[in-house]
Design a protein around this motif. Sequence first.
Motif, PDB file in Angstrom:
ATOM      1  N   VAL A   1      -6.515 -16.517  36.342  1.00  0.00           N
ATOM      2  CA  VAL A   1      -7.547 -17.547  36.275  1.00  0.00           C
ATOM      3  C   VAL A   1      -6.861 -18.875  35.938  1.00  0.00           C
ATOM      4  O   VAL A   1      -5.963 -18.923  35.105  1.00  0.00           O
ATOM      5  CB  VAL A   1      -8.606 -17.184  35.207  1.00  0.00           C
ATOM      6  N   GLY A   2      -7.280 -19.931  36.634  1.00  0.00           N
ATOM      7  CA  GLY A   2      -6.692 -21.248  36.434  1.00  0.00           C
ATOM      8  C   GLY A   2      -5.619 -21.599  37.448  1.00  0.00           C
ATOM      9  O   GLY A   2      -5.195 -22.756  37.524  1.00  0.00           O
ATOM     10  N   THR A   3      -5.176 -20.615  38.253  1.00  0.00           N
ATOM     11  CA  THR A   3      -4.181 -20.894  39.288  1.00  0.00           C
ATOM     12  C   THR A   3      -4.767 -21.875  40.298  1.00  0.00           C
ATOM     13  O   THR A   3      -5.891 -21.702  40.759  1.00  0.00           O
ATOM     14  CB  THR A   3      -3.754 -19.606  40.017  1.00  0.00           C
ATOM     15  N   VAL A   4      -3.991 -22.886  40.639  1.00  0.00           N
ATOM     16  CA  VAL A   4      -4.425 -23.892  41.606  1.00  0.00           C
ATOM     17  C   VAL A   4      -3.802 -23.566  42.952  1.00  0.00           C
ATOM     18  O   VAL A   4      -2.618 -23.241  43.051  1.00  0.00           O
ATOM     19  CB  VAL A   4      -4.028 -25.309  41.141  1.00  0.00           C
ATOM     20  N   ILE A   5      -4.631 -23.648  44.003  1.00  0.00           N
ATOM     21  CA  ILE A   5      -4.200 -23.397  45.379  1.00  0.00           C
ATOM     22  C   ILE A   5      -4.210 -24.735  46.117  1.00  0.00           C
ATOM     23  O   ILE A   5      -5.180 -25.484  46.055  1.00  0.00           O
ATOM     24  CB  ILE A   5      -5.158 -22.417  46.105  1.00  0.00           C
ATOM     25  N   TYR A   6      -3.104 -24.994  46.830  1.00  0.00           N
ATOM     26  CA  TYR A   6      -2.945 -26.251  47.559  1.00  0.00           C
ATOM     27  C   TYR A   6      -2.842 -26.002  49.056  1.00  0.00           C
ATOM     28  O   TYR A   6      -2.280 -25.002  49.488  1.00  0.00           O
ATOM     29  CB  TYR A   6      -1.667 -26.972  47.111  1.00  0.00           C
TER      30      TYR A   6
ATOM     31  N   ASP B   1       9.144 -25.336  56.594  1.00  0.00           N
ATOM     32  CA  ASP B   1       9.412 -26.540  55.821  1.00  0.00           C
ATOM     33  C   ASP B   1       8.052 -27.203  55.617  1.00  0.00           C
ATOM     34  O   ASP B   1       7.580 -27.937  56.477  1.00  0.00           O
ATOM     35  CB  ASP B   1      10.369 -27.451  56.589  1.00  0.00           C
ATOM     36  N   TYR B   2       7.432 -26.921  54.496  1.00  0.00           N
ATOM     37  CA  TYR B   2       6.073 -27.408  54.269  1.00  0.00           C
ATOM     38  C   TYR B   2       6.051 -28.503  53.208  1.00  0.00           C
ATOM     39  O   TYR B   2       6.967 -28.640  52.398  1.00  0.00           O
ATOM     40  CB  TYR B   2       5.136 -26.267  53.868  1.00  0.00           C
ATOM     41  N   THR B   3       4.973 -29.259  53.233  1.00  0.00           N
ATOM     42  CA  THR B   3       4.712 -30.279  52.223  1.00  0.00           C
ATOM     43  C   THR B   3       3.390 -29.918  51.567  1.00  0.00           C
ATOM     44  O   THR B   3       2.393 -29.694  52.260  1.00  0.00           O
ATOM     45  CB  THR B   3       4.599 -31.681  52.856  1.00  0.00           C
ATOM     46  N   ILE B   4       3.388 -29.862  50.250  1.00  0.00           N
ATOM     47  CA  ILE B   4       2.154 -29.535  49.528  1.00  0.00           C
ATOM     48  C   ILE B   4       1.217 -30.730  49.563  1.00  0.00           C
ATOM     49  O   ILE B   4       1.630 -31.867  49.328  1.00  0.00           O
ATOM     50  CB  ILE B   4       2.463 -29.111  48.077  1.00  0.00           C
ATOM     51  N   GLY B   5      -0.046 -30.439  49.867  1.00  0.00           N
ATOM     52  CA  GLY B   5      -1.076 -31.473  49.943  1.00  0.00           C
ATOM     53  C   GLY B   5      -2.044 -31.376  48.781  1.00  0.00           C
ATOM     54  O   GLY B   5      -1.662 -31.099  47.643  1.00  0.00           O
ATOM     55  N   GLU B   6      -3.319 -31.540  49.091  1.00  0.00           N
ATOM     56  CA  GLU B   6      -4.370 -31.576  48.076  1.00  0.00           C
ATOM     57  C   GLU B   6      -4.754 -30.183  47.593  1.00  0.00           C
ATOM     58  O   GLU B   6      -4.629 -29.205  48.319  1.00  0.00           O
ATOM     59  CB  GLU B   6      -5.609 -32.264  48.653  1.00  0.00           C
ATOM     60  N   GLN B   7      -5.265 -30.159  46.361  1.00  0.00           N
ATOM     61  CA  GLN B   7      -5.813 -28.926  45.808  1.00  0.00           C
ATOM     62  C   GLN B   7      -7.067 -28.568  46.586  1.00  0.00           C
ATOM     63  O   GLN B   7      -7.888 -29.430  46.870  1.00  0.00           O
ATOM     64  CB  GLN B   7      -6.173 -29.131  44.338  1.00  0.00           C
ATOM     65  N   ILE B   8      -7.194 -27.282  46.963  1.00  0.00           N
ATOM     66  CA  ILE B   8      -8.406 -26.894  47.686  1.00  0.00           C
ATOM     67  C   ILE B   8      -9.273 -25.925  46.893  1.00  0.00           C
ATOM     68  O   ILE B   8     -10.478 -25.843  47.132  1.00  0.00           O
ATOM     69  CB  ILE B   8      -8.099 -26.313  49.082  1.00  0.00           C
ATOM     70  N   VAL B   9      -8.676 -25.176  45.970  1.00  0.00           N
ATOM     71  CA  VAL B   9      -9.470 -24.258  45.151  1.00  0.00           C
ATOM     72  C   VAL B   9      -8.684 -23.908  43.895  1.00  0.00           C
ATOM     73  O   VAL B   9      -7.456 -23.997  43.885  1.00  0.00           O
ATOM     74  CB  VAL B   9      -9.864 -22.977  45.948  1.00  0.00           C
ATOM     75  N   GLU B  10      -9.411 -23.545  42.871  1.00  0.00           N
ATOM     76  CA  GLU B  10      -8.814 -23.038  41.635  1.00  0.00           C
ATOM     77  C   GLU B  10      -9.391 -21.646  41.392  1.00  0.00           C
ATOM     78  O   GLU B  10     -10.580 -21.426  41.606  1.00  0.00           O
ATOM     79  CB  GLU B  10      -9.155 -23.953  40.459  1.00  0.00           C
ATOM     80  N   ILE B  11      -8.549 -20.727  40.991  1.00  0.00           N
ATOM     81  CA  ILE B  11      -9.020 -19.364  40.735  1.00  0.00           C
ATOM     82  C   ILE B  11      -9.878 -19.375  39.471  1.00  0.00           C
ATOM     83  O   ILE B  11      -9.422 -19.774  38.399  1.00  0.00           O
ATOM     84  CB  ILE B  11      -7.838 -18.367  40.608  1.00  0.00           C
ATOM     85  N   LYS B  12     -11.128 -18.972  39.629  1.00  0.00           N
ATOM     86  CA  LYS B  12     -12.104 -18.978  38.538  1.00  0.00           C
ATOM     87  C   LYS B  12     -12.312 -17.601  37.919  1.00  0.00           C
ATOM     88  O   LYS B  12     -12.743 -17.494  36.777  1.00  0.00           O
ATOM     89  CB  LYS B  12     -13.460 -19.491  39.041  1.00  0.00           C
TER      90      LYS B  12
END
Length: 122
Positions: A93-98, A63-74
């Motif tokens: 490319v452009g995928t955001v990882i949180y 049971d997780y809560t999404i936080g801040e963006q840490i990286v974007e696939i470049k």
Amino acid sequence: MKRLLLIATFVFLSLAGCSSIQEAYKGNPTPKDFLSNDKADIFMCEGIVYSNVEGVKWVLELDYTIGEQIVEIKKQKKKAFGYRDGNANKLPVGTVIYETNTPVLIAVVDGEEIPYLAMLEG
């Protein structure tokens, strides 16, 4: 002559011992460790390889809560040479990882949340 043989033996044993120590400590997995497998789905963030863990039961139960963006696939990259933070082999490319409140990171692709876990050596 005996002295030369003794020195040569010492050097050989020292080198053999060093290579054994290096084999015992390999460190964290690298992209090279994964990219030979066609099914691998990885990205790199802060020098650590993260792997898709969609099929792992305990992850599905989190049971997780999404936080801040840490990286974007470049960059999408299929080869290990020059693999850097923000590279992925399958994520577009452009995928955001949180980050989350768990050890799992979440990639959001077309509204779908995909869990990834750091591949760390015990």
